[in-house]
Design a protein around this motif. Sequence first.
Motif, mmCIF file in Angstrom:
data_model
loop_
_atom_site.group_PDB
_atom_site.id
_atom_site.type_symbol
_atom_site.label_atom_id
_atom_site.label_comp_id
_atom_site.label_asym_id
_atom_site.label_seq_id
_atom_site.Cartn_x
_atom_site.Cartn_y
_atom_site.Cartn_z
ATOM 1 N N GLU A 1 25.831 -11.245 -17.331
ATOM 2 C CA GLU A 1 25.010 -10.217 -17.965
ATOM 3 C C GLU A 1 24.467 -9.198 -16.965
ATOM 4 O O GLU A 1 23.293 -8.863 -16.959
ATOM 5 N N GLY A 2 25.353 -8.714 -16.090
ATOM 6 C CA GLY A 2 24.980 -7.659 -15.151
ATOM 7 C C GLY A 2 24.168 -8.110 -13.951
ATOM 8 O O GLY A 2 23.624 -7.271 -13.229
ATOM 9 N N GLN A 3 24.101 -9.405 -13.685
ATOM 10 C CA GLN A 3 23.262 -9.925 -12.600
ATOM 11 C C GLN A 3 23.979 -11.074 -11.883
ATOM 12 O O GLN A 3 24.641 -11.885 -12.521
ATOM 13 N N SER B 1 21.733 -10.930 -0.027
ATOM 14 C CA SER B 1 22.780 -10.065 -0.552
ATOM 15 C C SER B 1 22.627 -8.654 -0.018
ATOM 16 O O SER B 1 21.561 -8.221 0.378
ATOM 17 N N ASP B 2 23.745 -7.973 -0.027
ATOM 18 C CA ASP B 2 23.801 -6.548 0.272
ATOM 19 C C ASP B 2 24.549 -5.946 -0.902
ATOM 20 O O ASP B 2 25.769 -6.054 -0.985
ATOM 21 N N GLU C 1 16.106 -7.956 -2.465
ATOM 22 C CA GLU C 1 14.716 -8.296 -2.164
ATOM 23 C C GLU C 1 14.473 -9.795 -2.113
ATOM 24 O O GLU C 1 13.450 -10.246 -1.625
ATOM 25 N N ASN C 2 15.392 -10.592 -2.648
ATOM 26 C CA ASN C 2 15.175 -12.028 -2.801
ATOM 27 C C ASN C 2 16.037 -12.814 -1.815
ATOM 28 O O ASN C 2 17.256 -12.810 -1.900
ATOM 29 N N LYS C 3 15.407 -13.505 -0.882
ATOM 30 C CA LYS C 3 16.096 -14.383 0.066
ATOM 31 C C LYS C 3 16.017 -15.793 -0.511
ATOM 32 O O LYS C 3 14.937 -16.322 -0.733
ATOM 33 N N LEU D 1 15.688 -23.691 -12.597
ATOM 34 C CA LEU D 1 16.588 -22.690 -13.152
ATOM 35 C C LEU D 1 17.354 -21.954 -12.057
ATOM 36 O O LEU D 1 16.911 -21.906 -10.907
ATOM 37 N N PRO D 2 18.503 -21.362 -12.408
ATOM 38 C CA PRO D 2 19.220 -20.529 -11.441
ATOM 39 C C PRO D 2 18.314 -19.402 -10.937
ATOM 40 O O PRO D 2 17.421 -18.943 -11.652
ATOM 41 N N GLN D 3 18.574 -18.954 -9.718
ATOM 42 C CA GLN D 3 17.782 -17.889 -9.105
ATOM 43 C C GLN D 3 18.587 -16.599 -9.054
ATOM 44 O O GLN D 3 19.782 -16.620 -8.732
ATOM 45 N N LYS D 4 17.928 -15.472 -9.345
ATOM 46 C CA LYS D 4 18.571 -14.168 -9.245
ATOM 47 C C LYS D 4 18.838 -13.844 -7.786
ATOM 48 O O LYS D 4 17.997 -14.075 -6.925
ATOM 49 N N ILE D 5 20.013 -13.282 -7.538
ATOM 50 C CA ILE D 5 20.346 -12.811 -6.205
ATOM 51 C C ILE D 5 20.101 -11.310 -6.187
ATOM 52 O O ILE D 5 20.637 -10.583 -7.014
#
Length: 92
Positions: A51-53, A89-90, A76-78, A69-73
């Motif tokens: 879904e775009g993420q 991520s880059d 800003e998020n390490k 829960l899964p974590q967004k990459i």
Amino acid sequence: MRIILSQEDQILAEMELKPEKEYILGRSADSDIHLPQSFISRKHGRIYYQEGQWWYQDLREEIQGSGKLPQKISEENKIIVEGDIALMSDLH
């Protein structure tokens, strides 16, 4: 998306990811992203696009039953994969 896995100031792996594929991170030689450290599980986690993420999900058995829960990459998020190994991520 490009990801970087690092331990302290040392880069362990860099990889360009494609949204149509799911990536397994782990100690197993057949992992998409191989980390040979003994404290990394054979199938430690997965990275996937939905879904775009981009998301990181811990696959270790003790975590699976914990409701984590899964974590967004994101840039800003390490994400701490284990100990001092981090996923960044880059997105450019």
